[in-house]
Design a protein around this motif. Sequence first.
Motif, PDB file in Angstrom:
ATOM      1  N   VAL A 171       0.864  -1.496   0.085  1.00 37.07           N
ATOM      2  CA  VAL A 171      -0.380   0.170   0.075  1.00 37.07           C
ATOM      3  C   VAL A 171       0.581   0.793  -0.186  1.00 37.07           C
ATOM      4  CG1 VAL A 171      -1.880   1.386   1.379  1.00 37.07           C
ATOM      5  CG2 VAL A 171      -1.889  -1.411   1.096  1.00 37.07           C
ATOM      6  N   ALA A 172       1.887   1.186   0.924  1.00 34.66           N
ATOM      7  CA  ALA A 172       3.208   2.321   0.544  1.00 34.66           C
ATOM      8  C   ALA A 172       3.343   2.586  -0.557  1.00 34.66           C
ATOM      9  CB  ALA A 172       3.984   2.134   1.945  1.00 34.66           C
ATOM     10  N   GLU A 173       3.498   1.403  -1.163  1.00 33.68           N
ATOM     11  CA  GLU A 173       4.873   1.836  -2.509  1.00 33.68           C
ATOM     12  C   GLU A 173       3.551   2.134  -3.604  1.00 33.68           C
ATOM     13  OE1 GLU A 173       5.989  -2.321  -2.880  1.00 33.68           O
ATOM     14  OE2 GLU A 173       7.775  -2.239  -1.959  1.00 33.68           O
ATOM     15  N   ARG A 174       2.668   2.255  -3.824  1.00 35.24           N
ATOM     16  CA  ARG A 174       1.418   2.394  -4.245  1.00 35.24           C
ATOM     17  C   ARG A 174       0.948   4.082  -4.320  1.00 35.24           C
ATOM     18  NH1 ARG A 174      -1.471  -2.031  -3.802  1.00 35.24           N
ATOM     19  NH2 ARG A 174      -2.368  -1.503  -2.271  1.00 35.24           N
ATOM     20  N   ASP A 190      -4.039   3.220  -1.415  1.00 38.29           N
ATOM     21  CA  ASP A 190      -2.758   4.108  -1.551  1.00 38.29           C
ATOM     22  C   ASP A 190      -3.014   4.437   0.325  1.00 38.29           C
ATOM     23  OD1 ASP A 190      -4.781   5.865  -1.957  1.00 38.29           O
ATOM     24  OD2 ASP A 190      -3.445   7.435  -3.515  1.00 38.29           O
ATOM     25  N   ARG A 191      -4.138   4.072   1.131  1.00 34.04           N
ATOM     26  CA  ARG A 191      -4.178   4.149   2.379  1.00 34.04           C
ATOM     27  C   ARG A 191      -3.423   3.637   3.721  1.00 34.04           C
ATOM     28  NH1 ARG A 191     -10.669   3.248   2.432  1.00 34.04           N
ATOM     29  NH2 ARG A 191     -11.172   4.422   1.199  1.00 34.04           N
ATOM     30  N   TYR A 192      -1.914   4.352   2.946  1.00 31.20           N
ATOM     31  CA  TYR A 192      -0.924   3.703   3.519  1.00 31.20           C
ATOM     32  C   TYR A 192      -1.477   4.239   5.368  1.00 31.20           C
ATOM     33  CZ  TYR A 192       2.127   7.988   3.597  1.00 31.20           C
ATOM     34  OH  TYR A 192       2.509   9.476   3.071  1.00 31.20           O
ATOM     35  N   PHE A 194       9.397   6.687  -2.256  1.00 33.52           N
ATOM     36  CA  PHE A 194       9.379   7.600  -0.888  1.00 33.52           C
ATOM     37  C   PHE A 194       8.250   7.728  -0.211  1.00 33.52           C
ATOM     38  CE2 PHE A 194      13.857   7.702  -1.183  1.00 33.52           C
ATOM     39  CZ  PHE A 194      14.860   7.298   0.633  1.00 33.52           C
ATOM     40  N   VAL A 195       7.485   7.644   0.713  1.00 31.12           N
ATOM     41  CA  VAL A 195       6.521   8.113   1.520  1.00 31.12           C
ATOM     42  C   VAL A 195       5.943   9.376   2.076  1.00 31.12           C
ATOM     43  CG1 VAL A 195       4.682   5.954   0.233  1.00 31.12           C
ATOM     44  CG2 VAL A 195       5.789   6.604   3.267  1.00 31.12           C
ATOM     45  N   ARG A 216      11.313   5.854   2.753  1.00 30.13           N
ATOM     46  CA  ARG A 216      11.534   4.282   2.024  1.00 30.13           C
ATOM     47  C   ARG A 216      10.104   3.481   2.250  1.00 30.13           C
ATOM     48  NH1 ARG A 216      15.747   2.284  -1.625  1.00 30.13           N
ATOM     49  NH2 ARG A 216      16.962   3.664  -0.119  1.00 30.13           N
ATOM     50  N   ALA A 217       9.384   3.942   1.543  1.00 29.29           N
ATOM     51  CA  ALA A 217       8.205   2.799   1.463  1.00 29.29           C
ATOM     52  C   ALA A 217       8.523   1.218   1.926  1.00 29.29           C
ATOM     53  CB  ALA A 217       7.741   2.266  -0.078  1.00 29.29           C
ATOM     54  N   GLY A 218       9.452   0.769   2.016  1.00 32.78           N
ATOM     55  CA  GLY A 218       9.444  -0.127   2.102  1.00 32.78           C
ATOM     56  C   GLY A 218       9.691  -0.150   4.059  1.00 32.78           C
ATOM     57  N   SER A 219      10.492   1.061   4.295  1.00 28.35           N
ATOM     58  CA  SER A 219      10.557   0.434   5.821  1.00 28.35           C
ATOM     59  C   SER A 219       9.583   1.249   6.797  1.00 28.35           C
ATOM     60  CB  SER A 219      11.593   2.257   6.010  1.00 28.35           C
ATOM     61  OG  SER A 219      12.893   1.783   5.349  1.00 28.35           O
ATOM     62  N   PHE A 220       7.938   1.590   6.111  1.00 30.06           N
ATOM     63  CA  PHE A 220       7.291   2.466   6.262  1.00 30.06           C
ATOM     64  C   PHE A 220       6.446   1.580   8.208  1.00 30.06           C
ATOM     65  CE2 PHE A 220       2.624   3.399   7.420  1.00 30.06           C
ATOM     66  CZ  PHE A 220       3.350   4.518   7.204  1.00 30.06           C
ATOM     67  N   PHE A 221       6.765  -0.050   7.019  1.00 29.51           N
ATOM     68  CA  PHE A 221       5.927  -1.146   8.199  1.00 29.51           C
ATOM     69  C   PHE A 221       6.507  -0.716   8.932  1.00 29.51           C
ATOM     70  CE2 PHE A 221       5.875  -5.174   9.394  1.00 29.51           C
ATOM     71  CZ  PHE A 221       4.587  -5.240  10.054  1.00 29.51           C
ATOM     72  N   ALA A 222       8.122  -0.965   9.293  1.00 26.36           N
ATOM     73  CA  ALA A 222       8.707  -1.421  10.525  1.00 26.36           C
ATOM     74  C   ALA A 222       8.774   0.203  11.713  1.00 26.36           C
ATOM     75  CB  ALA A 222      10.853  -1.592  10.171  1.00 26.36           C
TER      76      ALA A 222
END
Length: 449
Positions: free
Chosen positions: A50-53, A126-128, A60-61, A69-75
Amino acid sequence: MGADTARDRPAGEAAERRREQHGWYVYDWACSVYSTTVLTVFLGPYLTSVAERAADADGFVHPLGVPVRAGSFFAYSVSLSVIVAVLLMPLAGSLADRTGRKKRLLGVAAYIGAGATTAMFFLGGDRYLLGGLLLIVANAAQSVAMMLYNSYLPQIAAPEERDAVSSRGWALGYASGALMLVANLVLYLRHADFGLTESAAVRICLASAGLWWGAFAIVPLRRLRDRARPAGEAPASGALRQLAATVRHMRRHPLTLAFLLAYLVYNDGIQTVITQASVYGSQELGLGQSTLIVAVLLVQVLAVAGALGLGRLANRYGAKRTILGSLVAWTVTLAAGYFLPAGQPGWFFALAAAIGLVLGGSQALSRSLFSHLVPPGKEAEYFSAYELSDRGMSWLGPLLFGLTYQVTGSYRDAIISLVAFFVLGFVLLARVPVRRAIADAGNPVPERI
């Protein structure tokens, strides 16, 4: 008549204790699906997608204008949820001990967490930011609820039975997670047959964990009971103020603090592996969602046997030695994970099996060992500090994982960085004289600990 009543009282008290224990087990059955379905399997990869979208051309978001970075948003979201929990748990623990309303507070936290988890059904497109907010609320509520739940252990189990009671709770929780994952796997793999998109199937799986959590939480809330409020004590007026008061009291028991420091370190590694393993499997190893679900299901099934098996080992060799052995196994397993080849699920399943055999036991025995180190009458307050070490302070691992990936762009480098938590945790725990720590806390020392 009076003699008969007195003679019957111990049997009645034992029956009441067993009733509470059975209700206590059911809360693990209720809430463990959140850890399994949401944190371990679905939310990490899904929220990342979702963040990547929503990301810009550079990947980046920008939540609140901060480039991530979108890949780090969850962490990072996991880390922020833990910081929120740090502010809430000391106050909740103090209120529970000083007002005698532990069960009511447990219910409030449980249903806030269950409600936020159920609302993840609306996480689409895209509701990250919505996903990050719901994760923060659910994870913080889960931490508060688990702190209150864990603090019941020294009140419902005698010292000699705590390893077994704690292990049974963990085992039932892993069985619950496995059962839910089977249903999740069927829905996810056959979503087209049900007329659902893949995204809709994932959102239903997320929401189902919240519904399960809320439904089964009714049982422990009916069976557990509150204890009398200590005389002459009033609740603290603020979370940070209460945290400071708890720390000041714990300074009278430095060996309990030494155990908490060791647990903080090695459990940080455990919690980070739990929350980031699915991201590692999907992003670095290129494994599909169905493979990840099967792997986590394997962890759940073997964790039941692992929790019960390590509980028996603790009965023979002592909880401390058994935990130290599990940390060696964690170190070897995690180091092996660095070398896993991409695109080969068989090796990932082998890693999952190794994790499952040590996961439940290391957590269950840590909980039961700490219960011996708590001064009587301070159960919820001290377990708030324990939960800070369990979930509350477990932001260092996800933060290190996220920062390592952000700097290197490699999830392998991120996963291997976690080995340090297990090595340092082993060294710190080995230095704690647990028998003396139990005596200093004013509790009877079991024959084998």
